[in-house]
Enzyme design. Structure first.
Site, PDB file in Angstrom:
ATOM      1  N   CYS A  39      76.296 -75.907 -86.515  1.00  0.00           N
ATOM      2  CA  CYS A  39      76.741 -74.520 -86.446  1.00  0.00           C
ATOM      3  C   CYS A  39      78.267 -74.466 -86.356  1.00  0.00           C
ATOM      4  O   CYS A  39      78.929 -74.637 -87.365  1.00  0.00           O
ATOM      5  CB  CYS A  39      76.047 -73.797 -85.290  1.00  0.00           C
ATOM      6  SG  CYS A  39      76.039 -72.019 -85.528  1.00  0.00           S
TER       7      CYS A  39
ATOM      8  N   HIS B 213      70.812 -74.616 -86.326  1.00  0.00           N
ATOM      9  CA  HIS B 213      70.731 -75.614 -85.253  1.00  0.00           C
ATOM     10  C   HIS B 213      69.521 -76.520 -85.464  1.00  0.00           C
ATOM     11  O   HIS B 213      68.442 -76.250 -84.936  1.00  0.00           O
ATOM     12  CB  HIS B 213      70.604 -74.912 -83.895  1.00  0.00           C
ATOM     13  CG  HIS B 213      71.861 -74.239 -83.457  1.00  0.00           C
ATOM     14  ND1 HIS B 213      72.880 -74.930 -82.828  1.00  0.00           N
ATOM     15  CD2 HIS B 213      72.278 -72.957 -83.556  1.00  0.00           C
ATOM     16  CE1 HIS B 213      73.866 -74.092 -82.564  1.00  0.00           C
ATOM     17  NE2 HIS B 213      73.530 -72.884 -82.991  1.00  0.00           N
TER      18      HIS B 213
ATOM     19  N   GLU C 254      68.813 -79.233 -84.172  1.00  0.00           N
ATOM     20  CA  GLU C 254      68.354 -79.875 -82.926  1.00  0.00           C
ATOM     21  C   GLU C 254      67.180 -79.134 -82.301  1.00  0.00           C
ATOM     22  O   GLU C 254      66.397 -79.714 -81.554  1.00  0.00           O
ATOM     23  CB  GLU C 254      69.511 -79.997 -81.920  1.00  0.00           C
ATOM     24  CG  GLU C 254      70.045 -78.698 -81.309  1.00  0.00           C
ATOM     25  CD  GLU C 254      71.139 -78.018 -82.136  1.00  0.00           C
ATOM     26  OE1 GLU C 254      71.235 -78.294 -83.343  1.00  0.00           O
ATOM     27  OE2 GLU C 254      71.877 -77.182 -81.561  1.00  0.00           O
TER      28      GLU C 254
HETATM   29  N1  GLN Z   1      80.830 -69.048 -82.837  1.00  0.00           N
HETATM   30  C1  GLN Z   1      80.274 -69.374 -84.100  1.00  0.00           C
HETATM   31  C2  GLN Z   1      79.583 -68.166 -84.721  1.00  0.00           C
HETATM   32  O1  GLN Z   1      79.256 -67.247 -84.036  1.00  0.00           O
HETATM   33  C3  GLN Z   1      79.314 -70.535 -84.002  1.00  0.00           C
HETATM   34  C4  GLN Z   1      78.095 -70.251 -83.205  1.00  0.00           C
HETATM   35  C5  GLN Z   1      77.311 -71.477 -82.838  1.00  0.00           C
HETATM   36  O2  GLN Z   1      77.824 -72.576 -82.888  1.00  0.00           O
HETATM   37  N2  GLN Z   1      76.087 -71.290 -82.440  1.00  0.00           N
HETATM   38  O3  GLN Z   1      79.334 -68.140 -85.902  1.00  0.00           O
END
Ligand code: GLN
Length: 567
Positions: free
Chosen positions: A394, A520, A522
């Site tokens: 992400c 994500h 994970e």
């Molecule tokens: N802050 C970033 C976004 O909102 C990444 C979010 C995250 O890593 N879950 O896109």
């Protein structure tokens, strides 16, 4: 159903004295054990806080926010449940007092209670019972395990305990089981284990009308029979239902320990359930075959996790578990170096080289807000240039894209508009698609989305499939206006939304392994089934450790002081 009586059974798990005694792991383990006896099971967490969900809480407060397929932001215990039960849960498995209170107020405003005074009993407790029974009914399981967050005696948790008391009264005699999980205190001076805190906790629970059927006492040193006998006598629980759970080497040992302690047999007996034929792969033997692998590893993967919340290991819990799963599949263990990204200076290459001196691969996990981004971009740039295996999750994907733009696209001020709204090169930005999500009332892209994997990419190869279904939790996206430039320079979108509009996976060609996912991965890793992206990463880390002796000797190590181990 494995008994004559088809009504679902309920197991309520409460905690005493202090939190972090392993209640969530005990819950997940019992679920897995009941599955091993051929029963269908699901799990629900009741969290007493007044937030509607943990989505708005700082990771320092709460640890990782676990996201389900249907986009619920939930407690990290749901991750344990999903991993141990190999089951995708939904929003129905995560109930908070914030949700219950909001629903009661909504009903009140709608006029549902017209003329009545709204009270904790029955209005709040009725709603709690509705949510519990609703899940048991909708899922059609033999057993619903309900874990109550916090510890007995917390003011916030009282309405949950009262609802449980009522359910125990309303359900048939063998319809419910109450398990209380507490710590035994070890006094170093006299080398004694103390049962008094547990006695007090059980007394508190009984004052709420709940007599525990089973006590599970966590202990750091072996406890002998005199301890269990004492607890049995003072807490009015038969000795065979008092179990001690010694701190395990790994959380994955806990099901086997509880099985040996007799918890599964006792649970079946008390709930009047007969075992059924076990689903292939779900026997306790299958589980121990897998956990044995954790002890028989031949190699070590040295991996850095570079993020902004590393002081609290729980903030990246699923990342750590996903690494363990993928490594175990390759007969390897994982040695994690936790690095605070805030301590790193993007432009200070020697500092970053020193920080990464002892690892063969880097993970940059998720995160929100500006803090730490520059250090993470520096790490991504270093991994790009030094050809160090890199997996971005992400925000880690976004930072990889920024690093690539600065290094290879001649865009020195490339950035995410999350960190710099005025940047001349917003390679990561808020897109119209995202605004649509916001218009629908959400502020984030949350939950499962389908990802199209493109031919002749590493990601496509790893997934061995054309489609992936992965969970998201973010606002910002790869800015498609720059996509052509990136692709010409060797950073390709190997996964996109099905319409091609959103970049879901980016990878760098001509690099041993440099990949980032907007989702994500994970959250979908399972003990016996490592996630494809983590497997690809671990393979290249292992290959790296066999070949590389790249780093300058004597470099200072920025290892975080946190001890590594199972949490
Ligand atoms: N802050 C970033 C976004 O909102 C990444 C979010 C995250 O890593 N879950 O896109």
């Amino acid at each position: 159903m494995s008994s004559d009586d088809p009504s679902p059974r309920y197991i309520f798990i409460t905690g005493g004295v202090i939190s972090s005694v392993g209640k969530g792991i005990t819950t997940a383990s019992l679920g897995r054990l009941l599955q091993s006896r051929g029963l269908s099971v699901t799990v629900q967490k009741l969290d007493p806080y007044l937030n509607v969900d943990p989505g708005t809480m700082s990771p320092y407060q709460h640890g990782e926010v676990y996201v389900t397929d249907d986009g619920a932001e939930t407690d990290l215990d749901l991750g344990h449940y999903e991993r141990f039960l190999d089951q995708n849960l939904t929003a129905a498995s995560s109930v908070t007092m914030g949700q219950i209170s909001a629903a009661v107020i909504e009903r009140e405003r709608r006029g549902d209670y017209l003329g009545g005074t709204i009270q904790t009993v029955p209005h709040v407790t009725d709603l709690v019972k509705e949510r519990v029974r609703g899940l048991a009914r909708a899922s059609g399981v033999d057993v619903l395990i309900v874990e109550v967050g916090g510890t007995v005696g917390d003011i916030e948790g009282q309405a949950f305990l009262e609802a449980i008391r009522q359910m125990r009264y309303e359900e048939p005699r063998n319809g419910t089981l109450a398990i209380h999980v507490t710590p035994l205190f070890h006094l170093k001076a006299t080398n004694e284990l103390k049962t008094k805190p547990t006695q007090h906790s059980v007394r508190t629970l009984r004052s709420m009308g709940i007599q525990p059927d089973v006590i599970i006492s966590r202990t750091d040193i072996p406890a002998d029979e005199s301890i269990t006998d004492k607890l049995a006598l003072f807490c009015d629980v038969p000795a065979e239902a008092v179990m001690t759970l010694e701190t395990a080497r790994s959380i994955y040992q806990v099901p086997s320990i509880l099985e040996q302690a007799g918890l599964t047999d006792l649970t079946l007996e008390r709930l009047g359930l007969a075992p059924g034929p076990c689903v292939p792969g779900r026997s306790i033997r299958d589980w121990t075959d897998w956990t044995d692998r954790l002890d028989r590893t031949e190699r070590v993967c040295r991996v850095a996790i570079v993020g902004k919340y590393v002081e609290l290991r729980d903030a990246y819990l699923s990342v750590k578990e996903a690494l363990i799963h993928a490594a175990a599949q390759r007969r390897a263990s994982v040695d994690i170096t936790w690095i605070q990204s805030d301590d790193l200076d993007e432009a200070d290459e020697p500092q970053i080289a020193a920080a990464l001196a002892d690892v063969d691969g880097v993970i940059v996990p998720g995160g929100f807000g500006e803090r730490g981004i520059e250090g993470e971009v520096g790490v991504a740039r270093f991994a790009l240039e030094q050809r160090i295996p890199y997996l971005g999750l992400c925000r880690g994907m976004q930072n990889m894209v920024i690093a690539f733009a600065r290094e290879r696209l001649d865009l020195p001020d490339a950035n995410t508009t999350e960190a710099d709204e005025q940047t001349g090169a917003p390679v990561i930005a808020l897109l119209d698609e995202q605004r649509e999500v916001s218009d629908k009332g959400g502020t984030m892209r949350l939950g499962m989305y389908t990802c199209q994997l493109h031919p002749e990419t590493r990601a496509r190869e790893l997934y061995e499939s054309e489609l992936a279904h992965e969970r998201h939790r973010h606002r910002w996206e790869f800015n498609p206006a720059y996509r052509d430039r990136f692709e010409r320079a060797g950073l390709v979108a190997s996964g996109t939304s099905r319409d091609g509009a959103l970049v879901e996976i980016a990878e760098v060609h001509d690099h041993p392994f440099m990949m980032g996912s907007q989702f994500h991965p994970e959250l979908k890793s399972r003990p016996e089934r490592g996630h494809p992206l983590f497997l690809g990463f671990i393979d290249s880390v292992l290959a790296e450790s066999e070949t590389a002796l790249r780093h300058p000797a004597g470099a200072t190590n920025l290892k975080s002081p946190l001890p590594e181990g199972e949490g």
